[in-house]
Design a protein around this motif. Structure first.
Motif, mmCIF file in Angstrom:
data_model
loop_
_atom_site.group_PDB
_atom_site.id
_atom_site.type_symbol
_atom_site.label_atom_id
_atom_site.label_comp_id
_atom_site.label_asym_id
_atom_site.label_seq_id
_atom_site.Cartn_x
_atom_site.Cartn_y
_atom_site.Cartn_z
ATOM 1 N N PRO A 1 0.517 6.624 -4.954
ATOM 2 C CA PRO A 1 -0.242 7.336 -5.999
ATOM 3 C C PRO A 1 -1.727 6.983 -6.044
ATOM 4 O O PRO A 1 -2.525 7.778 -6.535
ATOM 5 C CB PRO A 1 0.466 6.928 -7.302
ATOM 6 N N ASP A 2 -2.104 5.805 -5.532
ATOM 7 C CA ASP A 2 -3.520 5.411 -5.602
ATOM 8 C C ASP A 2 -4.182 5.383 -4.225
ATOM 9 O O ASP A 2 -5.211 4.708 -4.042
ATOM 10 C CB ASP A 2 -3.655 4.027 -6.265
ATOM 11 N N HIS A 3 -3.604 6.112 -3.261
ATOM 12 C CA HIS A 3 -4.128 6.060 -1.890
ATOM 13 C C HIS A 3 -5.626 6.402 -1.833
ATOM 14 O O HIS A 3 -6.408 5.680 -1.210
ATOM 15 C CB HIS A 3 -3.320 7.015 -1.005
ATOM 16 N N ALA B 1 -1.855 2.054 1.741
ATOM 17 C CA ALA B 1 -2.266 2.717 2.985
ATOM 18 C C ALA B 1 -1.469 3.999 3.205
ATOM 19 O O ALA B 1 -1.906 4.879 3.959
ATOM 20 C CB ALA B 1 -2.049 1.780 4.176
ATOM 21 N N LEU B 2 -0.315 4.124 2.561
ATOM 22 C CA LEU B 2 0.535 5.306 2.775
ATOM 23 C C LEU B 2 -0.047 6.495 2.009
ATOM 24 O O LEU B 2 -0.343 6.374 0.801
ATOM 25 C CB LEU B 2 1.961 5.025 2.303
ATOM 26 N N ALA C 1 -0.237 -2.308 6.904
ATOM 27 C CA ALA C 1 -0.299 -0.840 6.921
ATOM 28 C C ALA C 1 0.609 -0.297 8.024
ATOM 29 O O ALA C 1 1.329 0.699 7.834
ATOM 30 C CB ALA C 1 -1.739 -0.387 7.131
ATOM 31 N N TRP C 2 0.605 -0.940 9.179
ATOM 32 C CA TRP C 2 1.429 -0.499 10.312
ATOM 33 C C TRP C 2 2.915 -0.645 9.967
ATOM 34 O O TRP C 2 3.710 0.265 10.181
ATOM 35 C CB TRP C 2 1.059 -1.347 11.537
ATOM 36 N N LEU C 3 3.269 -1.798 9.402
ATOM 37 C CA LEU C 3 4.673 -2.031 9.032
ATOM 38 C C LEU C 3 5.120 -1.053 7.945
ATOM 39 O O LEU C 3 6.255 -0.546 7.975
ATOM 40 C CB LEU C 3 4.860 -3.463 8.529
ATOM 41 N N ALA C 4 4.226 -0.778 6.987
ATOM 42 C CA ALA C 4 4.593 0.133 5.893
ATOM 43 C C ALA C 4 4.989 1.499 6.460
ATOM 44 O O ALA C 4 5.994 2.094 6.044
ATOM 45 C CB ALA C 4 3.429 0.269 4.917
ATOM 46 N N PHE D 1 -5.932 -2.218 2.974
ATOM 47 C CA PHE D 1 -5.218 -1.931 1.730
ATOM 48 C C PHE D 1 -4.392 -3.114 1.238
ATOM 49 O O PHE D 1 -3.496 -2.953 0.439
ATOM 50 C CB PHE D 1 -4.305 -0.716 1.940
ATOM 51 N N GLY D 2 -4.681 -4.293 1.750
ATOM 52 C CA GLY D 2 -3.933 -5.466 1.321
ATOM 53 C C GLY D 2 -2.803 -5.795 2.281
ATOM 54 O O GLY D 2 -2.303 -4.926 3.004
ATOM 55 N N GLY D 3 -2.416 -7.069 2.265
ATOM 56 C CA GLY D 3 -1.415 -7.562 3.214
ATOM 57 C C GLY D 3 -0.017 -7.668 2.630
ATOM 58 O O GLY D 3 0.865 -8.268 3.252
ATOM 59 N N VAL D 4 0.192 -7.109 1.433
ATOM 60 C CA VAL D 4 1.513 -7.178 0.795
ATOM 61 C C VAL D 4 2.094 -5.768 0.720
ATOM 62 O O VAL D 4 1.375 -4.804 0.439
ATOM 63 C CB VAL D 4 1.399 -7.785 -0.623
#
Ligand SMILES: Cc1ncc(COP(=O)(O)O)c(C=O)c1O
Length: 392
Positions: A294-296, A289-290, A270-273, A307-310
């Motif tokens: 569309p599905d936040h 996470a952003l 999430a931080w990197l995104a 929110f997942g690691g990918v």
């Protein structure tokens, strides 16, 4: 819990009250009855003595190390029983095999390429019919459910990280008389437990986060009913789709740190995104996470632990530029797969089933390294390639 009591022991009835972090450490962990060993032994035999009280006969039917892992996975996913397989694809194949001849399977149009290829092959062979839908579009999935026997979802799709509404799809599937299968590989039970949303079958590629160290290939199905678990166990024996014993042991060991690894990977992603979204060389970042994803909102409800690691991100520039970025990192390994302690990245359109994706789209699977180091490494690779900010 008093000393010596494990989840399978006298305190077992309380296991459901424990937090997931506690269960990840203790699930399937009662002392070995023969030796008292706390760490479950790796049992490598293919044959068992006929004249022994243990209910085992042959290595394709049973293995105590598999059973430990199955007990742990069933507990973590709150299932009625788990069955481990030789790979995530073997687990998916077994679940798909429950569909009768000529039946219909609904699956995400953006699912893992292996599932789409398997379903395409089975359809071409006349074994079943396939309807591919955008799984985050609940109406579209509901329309596709009529006459289906199996509706497949992924908790987070690959690589655009779309999030289906599991409870709504389950309701539509059940109204149509179909089972709902959720591939929970990307979220893990730390992120989401689909059976609690009413799903019938959960599938994992344990080669990813559950194993967590990129050193095994293994799959699992967790069933919502003991009857379905038994059907899948018989399938495994008859088709010989069994896992290696060492792999099962390693996956069990990997589970012990799942609740440490996955939240860190999700938080770093999430931080990197957010950081990558602000980089002028990046066209778009996909991560739930952003706020712009569309599905936040749905992800906030369905994946409360993260929110997942990918992440995936589309770069300005060509496919060659994107490949050069992948080759230019030092920390991020240029490799496929995800869920290991080490970060990996790759250009997704390099794969035949994903060649419709933007050519410069990279998928980043975030490991447990320091997040600042990961960002510096990526930015350094972007700098060296000289990816042109703001141009195409
Ligand atoms: C979401 C998902 N499901 C299933 C699989 C298949 O798992 P395995 O490689 O263990 O067969 C993968 C593999 O990448 C995957 O990403």
């Amino acid at each position: 819990m008093t000393a010596g009591e494990g989840p399978g022991g006298a305190a077992g009835a309380r296991a459901a009250d424990w937090a997931l972090a506690t269960r990840a450490v203790h699930a399937g962990m009662s002392p070995d009855p023969a030796t008292g060993a706390i760490v479950p032994p790796l049992v490598t035999t293919s044959i068992y003595a006929h004249d022994h009280p243990a209910p085992y006969s042959y290595g394709r039917d049973h293995n105590p190390t598999w059973e430990r892992l199955e007990e742990a996975l069933s507990e973590l996913e709150s299932g009625a029983g788990a069955v481990v397989f030789g790979s995530g694809m073997a687990a998916l194949s077994a679940a798909v095999a429950t569909v009768p001849l000529g039946g219909t399977v609904v699956a995400p149009a953006d699912s893992y390429t292996g599932l789409r290829r398997l379903l395409g092959e089975l359809e071409a062979a006349g074994r079943l019919r396939v309807r591919l839908v955008q799984s985050a579009d609940t109406e579209a999935v509901a329309r596709a459910c009529g006459g289906a026997q199996l509706v497949c979802l992924e908790t987070l799709t690959n690589p655009l990280l779309r999030v289906p509404d599991i409870a709504a799809v389950v309701a539509a599937a059940h109204a149509a008389g179909a089972r709902c299968l959720v591939d929970n590989t990307f979220a893990t039970p730390i992120g989401c437990r689909p059976l609690s949303f009413g799903a019938d079958i959960v599938v994992h590629s344990a080669s990813k986060y559950l194993g967590g160290h990129s050193d095994l290939v293994l799959g699992a199905v967790v069933a919502g009913s003991a009857e379905l678990a038994e059907t899948l166990r018989v399938y495994r024996t008859d088709h010989g789709a069994i896992p290696g014993q060492l792999e099962a042991w390693l996956a069990l060991r990997g589970l012990r740190t799942l609740a440490l690894r996955v939240p860190r990977q999700m938080a770093s992603a999430a931080w990197l995104a957010t950081r990558l979204e602000a980089d002028p060389r990046v066209v778009r970042v996909h991560h739930p996470a952003l706020p712009g994803h569309p599905d936040h909102d749905r992800a906030q409800r369905q994946l409360p632990a993260g929110f997942g690691g990918v992440i995936s991100m589309e770069l300005h520039g060509t496919a060659d530029d994107a490949e050069a970025v992948c080759r230019g990192t030092r920390l991020w390994s240029h490799a496929t797969s995800l869920g290991g302690v080490e970060s990996t990245l790759e250009r997704r359109a390099r794969w035949p089933g994903d060649d419709h994706l933007p050519p410069s789209l990279l998928r980043l699977a975030v490991g447990i390294e320091d997040r600042e180091d990961l960002l510096d490494d990526l930015v350094g690779a972007l700098d060296r390639v000289g990816a042109a900010g703001g141009q195409d």
